[in-house]
Motif scaffolding. Structure first.
Motif, PDB file in Angstrom:
ATOM      1  N   PHE A 134       6.884  -2.882  -8.119  1.00 30.66           N
ATOM      2  CA  PHE A 134       5.880  -1.649  -9.020  1.00 30.66           C
ATOM      3  C   PHE A 134       5.135  -2.918  -9.534  1.00 30.66           C
ATOM      4  O   PHE A 134       3.823  -2.761 -10.004  1.00 30.66           O
ATOM      5  CB  PHE A 134       7.186  -1.398 -10.509  1.00 30.66           C
ATOM      6  N   VAL A 135       4.860  -4.315  -9.020  1.00 31.47           N
ATOM      7  CA  VAL A 135       4.364  -5.390  -9.438  1.00 31.47           C
ATOM      8  C   VAL A 135       3.196  -5.900  -8.436  1.00 31.47           C
ATOM      9  O   VAL A 135       2.163  -6.335  -8.531  1.00 31.47           O
ATOM     10  CB  VAL A 135       5.031  -6.534  -9.996  1.00 31.47           C
ATOM     11  N   ASN A 136       3.679  -6.179  -7.527  1.00 36.25           N
ATOM     12  CA  ASN A 136       3.203  -6.726  -6.183  1.00 36.25           C
ATOM     13  C   ASN A 136       2.120  -5.786  -5.116  1.00 36.25           C
ATOM     14  O   ASN A 136       2.007  -4.631  -5.140  1.00 36.25           O
ATOM     15  CB  ASN A 136       4.110  -7.159  -4.768  1.00 36.25           C
ATOM     16  N   GLU A 137       1.177  -6.917  -5.000  1.00 32.73           N
ATOM     17  CA  GLU A 137      -0.043  -5.930  -3.999  1.00 32.73           C
ATOM     18  C   GLU A 137       1.106  -5.439  -2.567  1.00 32.73           C
ATOM     19  O   GLU A 137       2.155  -5.621  -2.560  1.00 32.73           O
ATOM     20  CB  GLU A 137      -1.135  -6.964  -3.587  1.00 32.73           C
ATOM     21  N   GLY A 138       0.377  -4.320  -1.889  1.00 32.78           N
ATOM     22  CA  GLY A 138       0.869  -3.143  -0.968  1.00 32.78           C
ATOM     23  C   GLY A 138      -0.384  -2.599  -0.833  1.00 32.78           C
ATOM     24  O   GLY A 138      -0.627  -1.649  -1.540  1.00 32.78           O
ATOM     25  N   PRO A 139       0.348  -1.309  -0.168  1.00 33.83           N
ATOM     26  CA  PRO A 139       0.092  -0.192   0.524  1.00 33.83           C
ATOM     27  C   PRO A 139       0.813   0.402  -0.271  1.00 33.83           C
ATOM     28  O   PRO A 139      -0.557   1.850  -0.417  1.00 33.83           O
ATOM     29  CB  PRO A 139      -0.056   0.067   2.217  1.00 33.83           C
ATOM     30  N   GLN A 140       1.824   0.234  -0.515  1.00 39.80           N
ATOM     31  CA  GLN A 140       2.296   2.248  -2.147  1.00 39.80           C
ATOM     32  C   GLN A 140       3.212   0.780  -2.498  1.00 39.80           C
ATOM     33  O   GLN A 140       3.203   0.275  -2.513  1.00 39.80           O
ATOM     34  CB  GLN A 140       2.417   2.983  -1.318  1.00 39.80           C
ATOM     35  N   THR A 141       3.549   2.057  -3.747  1.00 44.15           N
ATOM     36  CA  THR A 141       4.777   1.560  -4.602  1.00 44.15           C
ATOM     37  C   THR A 141       6.228   1.692  -3.291  1.00 44.15           C
ATOM     38  O   THR A 141       6.075   3.049  -3.514  1.00 44.15           O
ATOM     39  CB  THR A 141       5.089   2.007  -6.113  1.00 44.15           C
ATOM     40  N   PRO A 142       7.325   1.251  -3.021  1.00 46.79           N
ATOM     41  CA  PRO A 142       7.952   0.915  -2.249  1.00 46.79           C
ATOM     42  C   PRO A 142       8.575   2.284  -2.253  1.00 46.79           C
ATOM     43  O   PRO A 142       9.924   3.153  -2.020  1.00 46.79           O
ATOM     44  CB  PRO A 142       9.080  -0.084  -2.013  1.00 46.79           C
ATOM     45  N   GLN A 143       9.186   2.715  -4.102  1.00 43.66           N
ATOM     46  CA  GLN A 143       9.519   3.562  -4.915  1.00 43.66           C
ATOM     47  C   GLN A 143      10.164   5.483  -4.445  1.00 43.66           C
ATOM     48  O   GLN A 143       9.721   5.972  -4.794  1.00 43.66           O
ATOM     49  CB  GLN A 143      10.418   3.161  -5.997  1.00 43.66           C
TER      50      GLN A 143
END
Length: 326
Positions: free
Chosen positions: A266-275
């Motif tokens: 929920f905090v890290n950068e990424g293409p989406q929130t994995p959950q």
């Protein structure tokens, strides 16, 4: 490896960027951006030492080495004459021949920031090329100056170098439209208590929510997705799913969780929130902004008071935040 080859000069610059705290008192007028990359890459190698010495005060925050030291100058000259870095510099010059548009926008945003933080003393602004292409080090801000690694905002033009191994979801957020909000975000972060370290999910939400709320104050006309570094579709998804996101955090008891492995998605950068499939990244930031917005609407608090408050639970409680189900 490029990063390893220029470790000495890069670390020299970074140490100054993070450590300098001179409290420079300027006149607080319009922003003028000093282009350090043009000094480094636009000066003939055999004249670089003399040029730096003549302009040492102008670039005092960025040069910590002794320009009369042969080792220091050799490292710097190697960096300035490296073919790849020269190519990056030429790309910067082609994409950003003039930064008047940024100076104007920064001036307006800084005026709004100073109205809320009268003691703000950030009066020197620079662009430079670090050569590390570290996404987390795009803009640096201390209590005296701001420095923009302008090379990161041409990363989309550097296909020949495979975008320096940066994933495409980051490459897509590194263009001219993101420079201004990145600058003001860095300023907002610099205004947070330096000795406060977030521990729980709620801490991260509140901290990042404060910075995003600050951006709403100093950049009122900028599209919300640009401030939070989303696409328009990601912003829309977040707005439409706000109650679902909040419900998930509560049901899984994540608000007060300090286990990084559980909260980092929920905090890290990424293409989406994995959950959440097909979602926006960093949903903690989005919910944090909503909490802070409610808090400021329901409490008579100044921005400096908000930034100084490190009691995440108290802020959440007094915000009366409760998203409506769609």
């Amino acid at each position: 490896m490029l990063i390893k080859r220029f470790t000495t000069i890069i670390l020299t610059v970074l140490c100054v960027l993070f450590a300098t705290s001179c409290g420079h008192n300027g006149d607080g007028g319009g922003v003028h951006i000093k282009r350090f990359e043009k000094v480094i890459f636009g000066t003939p190698a055999d004249n670089l030492s003399k040029t730096l010495e003549e302009n040492l005060y102008e670039y005092r925050y960025l040069v910590s080495g002794d320009v009369s030291d042969p080792v220091f100058m050799r490292n710097l000259t190697d960096f300035a004459t490296d073919p790849q870095m020269k190519d990056v510099y030429n790309t910067v010059c082609r994409c950003y021949p003039d930064l008047g548009w940024l100076e104007k926008s920064l001036s307006q945003a800084m005026d709004k920031a100073r109205k809320n933080f009268p003691d703000l003393a950030v009066n020197d602004f620079y662009t430079l090329i670090l050569g590390t292409f570290d996404y987390g080090m795009r803009v640096f801000c201390t209590d005296s100056f701001m420095a923009i690694d302008i090379s990161q905002y041409v990363i989309g033009e550097l296909k020949v170098y495979n975008y320096y191994n940066m994933p495409m979801y980051m490459v897509n957020m590194l263009d001219s439209a993101h420079i201004l909000p990145d600058c003001m975000s860095a300023l907002g972060i610099s205004l947070l208590p330096a000795d406060y370290t977030p521990k729980s999910m709620l801490d991260y939400m509140i901290i990042n929510g404060k910075v995003l709320y600050f951006l709403n104050i100093v950049l009122p006309d900028l599209a919300p997705e640009l401030k939070i570094r989303y696409t328009a579709d990601q912003w829309r998804w977040s707005v439409e799913n706000e109650s679902n996101i909040w419900g998930y955090l509560l049901q899984n008891q994540l608000l007060y969780d300090t286990d990084w492995n559980r909260i980092r998605g929920f905090v890290n950068e990424g293409p989406q929130t994995p959950q959440f499939s097909n979602s926006a990244p960093r949903l903690a930031d989005f919910i944090g902004l909503q909490i802070i917005t409610c808090y400021m609407e329901n409490n008579k608090v100044s921005l400096p008071e908000l930034f100084a408050n490190t009691d995440s639970q108290k802020i959440l409680t007094q915000s009366k935040y409760k998203p409506q189900r769609n």
